[in-house]
Scaffold this motif. Sequence first.
Motif, PDB file in Angstrom:
ATOM      1  N   ARG A 167       0.854  -1.186   0.000  1.00  0.00           N
ATOM      2  CA  ARG A 167       0.000   0.000   0.000  1.00  0.00           C
ATOM      3  C   ARG A 167       0.890   1.236   0.000  1.00  0.00           C
ATOM      4  NH1 ARG A 167      -5.082   0.796   4.159  1.00  0.00           N
ATOM      5  NH2 ARG A 167      -5.960   2.699   3.210  1.00  0.00           N
ATOM      6  N   ILE A 168       0.569   2.223  -0.828  1.00  0.00           N
ATOM      7  CA  ILE A 168       1.362   3.443  -0.871  1.00  0.00           C
ATOM      8  C   ILE A 168       0.540   4.616  -0.360  1.00  0.00           C
ATOM      9  CG2 ILE A 168       2.889   2.656  -2.718  1.00  0.00           C
ATOM     10  CD1 ILE A 168       1.254   4.219  -4.701  1.00  0.00           C
ATOM     11  N   ASP A 169       1.244   5.574   0.227  1.00  0.00           N
ATOM     12  CA  ASP A 169       0.577   6.750   0.781  1.00  0.00           C
ATOM     13  C   ASP A 169       0.125   7.684  -0.330  1.00  0.00           C
ATOM     14  OD1 ASP A 169       1.033   5.898   3.385  1.00  0.00           O
ATOM     15  OD2 ASP A 169       2.993   6.886   3.485  1.00  0.00           O
ATOM     16  N   GLY A 170      -0.861   8.496  -0.016  1.00  0.00           N
ATOM     17  CA  GLY A 170      -1.318   9.507  -0.956  1.00  0.00           C
ATOM     18  C   GLY A 170      -2.817   9.486  -1.126  1.00  0.00           C
ATOM     19  N   VAL A 171      -3.338  10.585  -1.659  1.00  0.00           N
ATOM     20  CA  VAL A 171      -4.762  10.694  -1.943  1.00  0.00           C
ATOM     21  C   VAL A 171      -4.949  10.859  -3.446  1.00  0.00           C
ATOM     22  CG1 VAL A 171      -5.370  11.623   0.303  1.00  0.00           C
ATOM     23  CG2 VAL A 171      -4.706  13.182  -1.519  1.00  0.00           C
ATOM     24  N   SER A 172      -6.049  10.331  -3.942  1.00  0.00           N
ATOM     25  CA  SER A 172      -6.331  10.400  -5.368  1.00  0.00           C
ATOM     26  C   SER A 172      -6.424  11.848  -5.836  1.00  0.00           C
ATOM     27  CB  SER A 172      -7.644   9.668  -5.652  1.00  0.00           C
ATOM     28  OG  SER A 172      -8.134   9.996  -6.927  1.00  0.00           O
ATOM     29  N   LEU A 173      -5.829  12.130  -6.996  1.00  0.00           N
ATOM     30  CA  LEU A 173      -5.920  13.470  -7.559  1.00  0.00           C
ATOM     31  C   LEU A 173      -7.322  13.788  -8.049  1.00  0.00           C
ATOM     32  CD1 LEU A 173      -2.597  13.958  -9.563  1.00  0.00           C
ATOM     33  CD2 LEU A 173      -3.295  15.085  -7.453  1.00  0.00           C
ATOM     34  N   ARG A 174      -8.120  12.779  -8.338  1.00  0.00           N
ATOM     35  CA  ARG A 174      -9.488  13.064  -8.774  1.00  0.00           C
ATOM     36  C   ARG A 174     -10.292  13.573  -7.585  1.00  0.00           C
ATOM     37  NH1 ARG A 174     -13.500   9.983 -13.026  1.00  0.00           N
ATOM     38  NH2 ARG A 174     -14.910  11.770 -13.188  1.00  0.00           N
ATOM     39  N   GLY A 175     -10.852  14.729  -7.738  1.00  0.00           N
ATOM     40  CA  GLY A 175     -11.602  15.352  -6.657  1.00  0.00           C
ATOM     41  C   GLY A 175     -10.817  16.416  -5.927  1.00  0.00           C
ATOM     42  N   LEU A 176      -9.482  16.441  -6.137  1.00  0.00           N
ATOM     43  CA  LEU A 176      -8.667  17.498  -5.555  1.00  0.00           C
ATOM     44  C   LEU A 176      -8.617  18.691  -6.502  1.00  0.00           C
ATOM     45  CD1 LEU A 176      -5.527  15.661  -4.102  1.00  0.00           C
ATOM     46  CD2 LEU A 176      -7.615  16.335  -2.905  1.00  0.00           C
ATOM     47  N   SER A 177      -8.201  19.815  -5.973  1.00  0.00           N
ATOM     48  CA  SER A 177      -7.915  20.969  -6.816  1.00  0.00           C
ATOM     49  C   SER A 177      -6.507  20.792  -7.366  1.00  0.00           C
ATOM     50  CB  SER A 177      -8.021  22.263  -6.001  1.00  0.00           C
ATOM     51  OG  SER A 177      -7.706  23.388  -6.800  1.00  0.00           O
ATOM     52  N   VAL A 178      -6.407  20.391  -8.621  1.00  0.00           N
ATOM     53  CA  VAL A 178      -5.115  20.053  -9.212  1.00  0.00           C
ATOM     54  C   VAL A 178      -4.465  21.313  -9.763  1.00  0.00           C
ATOM     55  CG1 VAL A 178      -3.933  18.674 -10.968  1.00  0.00           C
ATOM     56  CG2 VAL A 178      -5.925  17.736  -9.760  1.00  0.00           C
ATOM     57  N   GLY A 179      -3.349  21.686  -9.170  1.00  0.00           N
ATOM     58  CA  GLY A 179      -2.635  22.883  -9.581  1.00  0.00           C
ATOM     59  C   GLY A 179      -1.328  22.568 -10.260  1.00  0.00           C
ATOM     60  N   ASP A 180      -0.498  23.597 -10.433  1.00  0.00           N
ATOM     61  CA  ASP A 180       0.761  23.428 -11.160  1.00  0.00           C
ATOM     62  C   ASP A 180       1.675  22.410 -10.493  1.00  0.00           C
ATOM     63  OD1 ASP A 180      -0.105  25.327 -12.955  1.00  0.00           O
ATOM     64  OD2 ASP A 180       1.050  26.973 -12.085  1.00  0.00           O
ATOM     65  N   ALA A 181       1.708  22.402  -9.165  1.00  0.00           N
ATOM     66  CA  ALA A 181       2.607  21.480  -8.463  1.00  0.00           C
ATOM     67  C   ALA A 181       2.226  20.033  -8.744  1.00  0.00           C
ATOM     68  CB  ALA A 181       2.574  21.753  -6.961  1.00  0.00           C
ATOM     69  N   GLN A 182       0.924  19.748  -8.716  1.00  0.00           N
ATOM     70  CA  GLN A 182       0.479  18.372  -8.963  1.00  0.00           C
ATOM     71  C   GLN A 182       0.693  17.968 -10.422  1.00  0.00           C
ATOM     72  OE1 GLN A 182      -1.513  20.664  -7.336  1.00  0.00           O
ATOM     73  NE2 GLN A 182      -1.170  19.846  -5.277  1.00  0.00           N
ATOM     74  N   VAL A 183       0.433  18.891 -11.356  1.00  0.00           N
ATOM     75  CA  VAL A 183       0.636  18.577 -12.780  1.00  0.00           C
ATOM     76  C   VAL A 183       2.118  18.325 -13.056  1.00  0.00           C
ATOM     77  CG1 VAL A 183       0.482  19.473 -15.135  1.00  0.00           C
ATOM     78  CG2 VAL A 183      -1.417  19.808 -13.545  1.00  0.00           C
ATOM     79  N   VAL A 194     -13.484  17.142 -16.404  1.00  0.00           N
ATOM     80  CA  VAL A 194     -14.862  17.297 -15.939  1.00  0.00           C
ATOM     81  C   VAL A 194     -14.969  18.171 -14.695  1.00  0.00           C
ATOM     82  CG1 VAL A 194     -14.950  15.237 -14.456  1.00  0.00           C
ATOM     83  CG2 VAL A 194     -17.021  16.023 -15.635  1.00  0.00           C
ATOM     84  N   ASP A 195     -13.948  18.179 -13.843  1.00  0.00           N
ATOM     85  CA  ASP A 195     -13.959  18.997 -12.630  1.00  0.00           C
ATOM     86  C   ASP A 195     -13.027  20.193 -12.735  1.00  0.00           C
ATOM     87  OD1 ASP A 195     -15.756  17.282 -11.210  1.00  0.00           O
ATOM     88  OD2 ASP A 195     -14.093  15.896 -10.877  1.00  0.00           O
ATOM     89  N   GLY A 196     -12.530  20.462 -13.933  1.00  0.00           N
ATOM     90  CA  GLY A 196     -11.559  21.529 -14.139  1.00  0.00           C
ATOM     91  C   GLY A 196     -10.417  21.004 -14.992  1.00  0.00           C
ATOM     92  N   GLU A 197     -10.055  21.744 -16.026  1.00  0.00           N
ATOM     93  CA  GLU A 197      -9.079  21.256 -17.007  1.00  0.00           C
ATOM     94  C   GLU A 197      -7.712  21.023 -16.379  1.00  0.00           C
ATOM     95  OE1 GLU A 197      -8.660  19.912 -20.867  1.00  0.00           O
ATOM     96  OE2 GLU A 197     -10.403  21.103 -20.256  1.00  0.00           O
ATOM     97  N   VAL A 198      -7.174  19.835 -16.590  1.00  0.00           N
ATOM     98  CA  VAL A 198      -5.818  19.492 -16.156  1.00  0.00           C
ATOM     99  C   VAL A 198      -4.971  19.389 -17.423  1.00  0.00           C
ATOM    100  CG1 VAL A 198      -4.352  17.798 -14.984  1.00  0.00           C
ATOM    101  CG2 VAL A 198      -6.687  18.238 -14.145  1.00  0.00           C
ATOM    102  N   ASP A 199      -4.100  20.351 -17.656  1.00  0.00           N
ATOM    103  CA  ASP A 199      -3.347  20.403 -18.910  1.00  0.00           C
ATOM    104  C   ASP A 199      -2.114  19.513 -18.838  1.00  0.00           C
ATOM    105  OD1 ASP A 199      -2.348  21.011 -21.390  1.00  0.00           O
ATOM    106  OD2 ASP A 199      -1.527  22.959 -20.782  1.00  0.00           O
ATOM    107  N   ILE A 200      -2.355  18.198 -18.842  1.00  0.00           N
ATOM    108  CA  ILE A 200      -1.233  17.275 -18.768  1.00  0.00           C
ATOM    109  C   ILE A 200      -0.497  17.184 -20.100  1.00  0.00           C
ATOM    110  CG2 ILE A 200      -2.648  15.245 -19.308  1.00  0.00           C
ATOM    111  CD1 ILE A 200       0.374  15.489 -16.870  1.00  0.00           C
ATOM    112  N   ALA A 201      -1.207  17.358 -21.228  1.00  0.00           N
ATOM    113  CA  ALA A 201      -0.547  17.231 -22.535  1.00  0.00           C
ATOM    114  C   ALA A 201       0.539  18.287 -22.696  1.00  0.00           C
ATOM    115  CB  ALA A 201      -1.570  17.348 -23.662  1.00  0.00           C
TER     116      ALA A 201
END
Length: 258
Positions: A62-78, A198-205
């Motif tokens: 098991r690894i620590d952490g919370v799912s990014l889905r549902g979080l406010s994903v900002g520049d640091a997470q991207v 769907v919850d806010g654009e995550v510009d991963i590309a």
Amino acid sequence: MADLQHTHELVYDGDVVIKRYVDGKQGGAEREWRALSLLAEYAPGLTPRPIAFEAGVVSMTRIDGVSLRGLSVGDAQVAAMGDLLDELHAAVPPAVLETVPIRPWQPAALCDWVRHRGAEWQPRDPMADRAVKEGLRWLESWRPDESGMRPVFGAGDGNLANFLWDGARVRRVDFEDSGRSDLAFEVAELAEHVSMWVDGEVDIAGRFELSPPEERLMRDYRKLHGMTWLFLLSHESPRNPPGTFRRQVERVLATLGA
């Protein structure tokens, strides 16, 4: 390809996660075990560590952490997600990667699936019907540019829920659709997954440095994945906010320039 179906159940036993495949998805457990084993050898720390495998059941740490889905994903997470994917894509040495089976739902299979769903489409509303018509028209004229293909290890299923944030880094879970792939396809699948917008654009590309041929191929793959999601979302689901299908129709038309 995401199929919006429940494919497994998870049991937590202290620091161990037991993942049991419940829908008989062919090869899913084997792909998961292969991916975890390869990444434990060549890129330890990115994913859970494999513990045991038996028919249809994979045990892992098991690894620590919370799912990014549902979080406010900002520049640091991207940025952290991009760093993870850069390492994951390049982790398996080329000679070893050649021995890894191609991951499921590559372009030819997606094209066939989209054509089949398009042939069964029943008139719905003018905008959705136009998206289907224009998408199928584009698909019939499309020929992938193989000069844009860069072999990578692909995790599959770009659901944002599969990325765990621990406050400093992102790690990845869920490898049932993993295998040998190409970079443009993997980036496109991530970018077009419903969870990425769907919850806010995550510009991963925009996080990846692609050559001009890769960039062109990635844009075409995004059209293909967009059409796939158009059909997947054509029946509203409580998993997504009301109006998600309409937003997907608009995305497809914009991507097609139609």
